[in-house]
Design an enzyme around this catalytic site. Structure first.
Site, PDB file in Angstrom:
ATOM      1  N   LYS A  44      -0.811  -7.331  -0.256  1.00  0.00           N
ATOM      2  CA  LYS A  44      -0.198  -7.612  -1.435  1.00  0.00           C
ATOM      3  C   LYS A  44       1.405  -8.149  -1.041  1.00  0.00           C
ATOM      4  O   LYS A  44       1.711  -9.015  -1.806  1.00  0.00           O
ATOM      5  CB  LYS A  44       0.140  -6.473  -2.346  1.00  0.00           C
ATOM      6  CG  LYS A  44      -1.090  -6.227  -3.151  1.00  0.00           C
ATOM      7  CD  LYS A  44      -0.746  -6.479  -4.491  1.00  0.00           C
ATOM      8  CE  LYS A  44      -1.912  -6.526  -5.401  1.00  0.00           C
ATOM      9  NZ  LYS A  44      -1.497  -6.997  -6.745  1.00  0.00           N
ATOM     10  N   ASP A  67       0.427   0.310  -8.565  1.00  0.00           N
ATOM     11  CA  ASP A  67      -0.366   1.406  -8.107  1.00  0.00           C
ATOM     12  C   ASP A  67      -0.537   1.763  -6.611  1.00  0.00           C
ATOM     13  O   ASP A  67      -0.884   2.819  -6.244  1.00  0.00           O
ATOM     14  CB  ASP A  67      -2.139   0.455  -8.231  1.00  0.00           C
ATOM     15  CG  ASP A  67      -2.495  -0.425  -7.301  1.00  0.00           C
ATOM     16  OD1 ASP A  67      -2.578  -0.225  -6.163  1.00  0.00           O
ATOM     17  OD2 ASP A  67      -2.079  -1.531  -8.027  1.00  0.00           O
TER      18      ASP A  67
HETATM   19  C1  LIG Z   1      -6.234  -3.533  -2.680  1.00  0.00           C
HETATM   20  C2  LIG Z   1      -6.049  -4.472  -3.889  1.00  0.00           C
HETATM   21  N1  LIG Z   1      -7.093  -4.997  -4.228  1.00  0.00           N
HETATM   22  C3  LIG Z   1      -7.317  -5.932  -5.229  1.00  0.00           C
HETATM   23  C4  LIG Z   1      -6.064  -5.948  -6.200  1.00  0.00           C
HETATM   24  C5  LIG Z   1      -6.087  -6.678  -7.423  1.00  0.00           C
HETATM   25  O1  LIG Z   1      -5.123  -7.564  -7.575  1.00  0.00           O
HETATM   26  P1  LIG Z   1      -4.815  -8.061  -9.079  1.00  0.00           P
HETATM   27  O2  LIG Z   1      -4.240  -6.870  -9.724  1.00  0.00           O
HETATM   28  O3  LIG Z   1      -3.708  -9.082  -8.795  1.00  0.00           O
HETATM   29  O4  LIG Z   1      -6.029  -8.411  -9.775  1.00  0.00           O
HETATM   30  C6  LIG Z   1      -5.050  -5.172  -5.977  1.00  0.00           C
HETATM   31  C7  LIG Z   1      -3.870  -4.690  -6.940  1.00  0.00           C
HETATM   32  O5  LIG Z   1      -3.125  -4.131  -6.847  1.00  0.00           O
HETATM   33  C8  LIG Z   1      -4.981  -4.177  -4.698  1.00  0.00           C
HETATM   34  O6  LIG Z   1      -4.197  -3.342  -4.611  1.00  0.00           O
END
Ligand SMILES: Cc1ncc(COP(=O)(O)O)c(C=O)c1O
Length: 410
Positions: free
Chosen positions: A81, A128
């Protein structure tokens, strides 16, 4: 006993093979992402995260290749992220200083001189866990403050990791989407800058910068495959929360390869499957999921599609999958205990779900197998999975991988 019927899928009713140059993915064109890559790779400690090859597993399932991009190694932050957060924050700062992004290096960004010119800034976000940790990290690098709100039920370990980066972080009583609204109100009342990883009407610039940051992953992957003398993937699994990550990668693929791009599958937890539901309703509007969205895939527990992501995914994605928690847990275990000769990947709940879905698709007489057939997966297929996080909640990781448990089972 193998778990069956734990996923639903549908082909995208609005799928378009052709990609127009000025379409919704234009801002993710590789030419634009090259510049983002320059900033990211000027950061101290930058190395591309590993692209892991799993030939034994691919052979076992009769596939051509399986590649896993391991984002647990991203700047020691255990998730991808920060790529979005740092690019957005850098743009905000360049705008304030009146300088172009192309003239900015990471060293200049974090210099005392920049800090003095900017004065005190406050970055505000909801998360989150992983996005908030990225923003907290970026704010600390810049010597600035960050305030972070987390949804109800968030992991105490993930909260602690954000606080360790020096942010004021707290777990609220709200779900993710309400926590986002709360962050907006807080920023307004405290003269803060909202750095949110989702777009809504009138708030698109910062999320677009965030998505451009995420696209660096696909730029790295293309380079890594080329270096290995391997062909591009034919099938890519993209897990979605609000869909900024999936939209960014899908947009890059569409802009780079146009009608010859790989087929993509967007994967969501069944408790937060806003893209799957939007595709099922198919009235041309995005549809939200509300309520607590209880799933072990914390990063994907988001009910409202990002407008920018949705515009890309609704046109260019091939299929949508809505799946139950056990598939994410299975994906974590497969990556943690690979076939002889294949390397281990430590992958958290939201990182491993693509592998869990692939496993289900490789199982005979399942709903998943029907999707594999619809996507013409065979011995020529080269699968790409992006493991977007490592063990961001290590206690839960061990419970799932060692004990074979997951909360909804306890
Ligand atoms: C580990 C992980 N993978 C995927 C995502 C998905 O990203 P998005 O919210 O942009 O769909 C998140 C989002 O917080 C994440 O923390």
């Amino acid at each position: 006993m193998p778990l069956t019927n734990s996923m639903e899928w549908m082909m995208n009713p609005r799928f378009e093979q052709q990609v127009s140059e000025d379409g919704p993915a234009a801002f993710l064109h590789p030419e634009r992402i090259e510049a983002v890559n320059r900033l990211v790779s000027s950061m101290e400690g930058y190395v591309p995260t590993p692209l892991v090859n799993l030939p034994a597993l691919a052979g076992f399932w009769g596939l051509g290749a399986i590649y896993v991009k391991d984002e647990s190694k991203r700047f020691g932050l255990n998730a991808f992220k920060v790529l979005g957060g740092i690019h957005a924050v850098a743009n905000v700062i360049c705008r304030r200083l009146g300088v172009g992004m192309n003239d900015m290096t990471f060293q200049q960004l974090i210099s005392e001189e920049t800090r003095e010119k900017l004065g005190d800034l406050l970055f505000v976000t909801a998360t989150d866990g992983n996005h908030g940790r990225g923003i907290a990290w970026a704010a600390r690098q810049l010597g600035q403050r960050a305030v972070v709100f987390m949804p109800k039920g968030s992991s105490a370990r993930r909260l602690e990791m954000i606080q360790r980066e020096g942010a004021e972080a707290s777990i609220t009583e709200m779900n993710y989407d309400d926590a986002v609204r709360h962050a907006r109100e807080y920023a307004q009342a405290h003269d803060g800058i909202v750095v949110q990883d989702t777009a809504w009407e009138g708030y698109e610039e910062i999320p677009a910068w965030i998505m451009q940051g995420y696209a660096v992953m696909m730029e790295e992957i293309s380079g890594q495959l080329k270096e290995l003398g391997k062909l591009p993937p034919t099938h890519v699994f993209l897990q979605a929360g609000v869909g900024s990550f999936a939209g960014a990668i899908q947009g890059y693929l569409a802009a780079k390869w146009g009608e010859h791009r790989p087929q993509t599958v967007v994967v969501e937890p069944d408790q937060a499957d806003c893209y799957f539901r939007t595709a099922s309703i198919d009235d041309g509007m995005p549809h939200a999921v509300t309520g607590d969205m209880a799933t072990i895939m914390a990063g994907l527990a988001c009910g409202e599609p990002n407008l920018l992501g949705w515009k890309i995914l609704r046109k260019y994605t091939r299929a949508f999958v809505s799946c139950a928690d056990p598939l994410a847990a299975r994906g974590m275990r497969i990556l943690a205990a690979p076939m002889a000769g294949d390397p281990v990947v430590v992958s958290g709940e939201s990182g491993a779900v693509g592998m869990g879905v692939l496993a289900e698709m490789m199982q005979q007489n399942t709903n998943g197998e029907r999707l594999a057939k619809a996507l013409q997966m065979n011995a020529e297929s080269r699968i790409l999975i992006i493991s977007t996080e490592g063990d961001t909640d290590p206690d839960q990781y061990r419970r799932i991988v060692w004990e074979g448990a997951y909360p909804s089972q306890e």
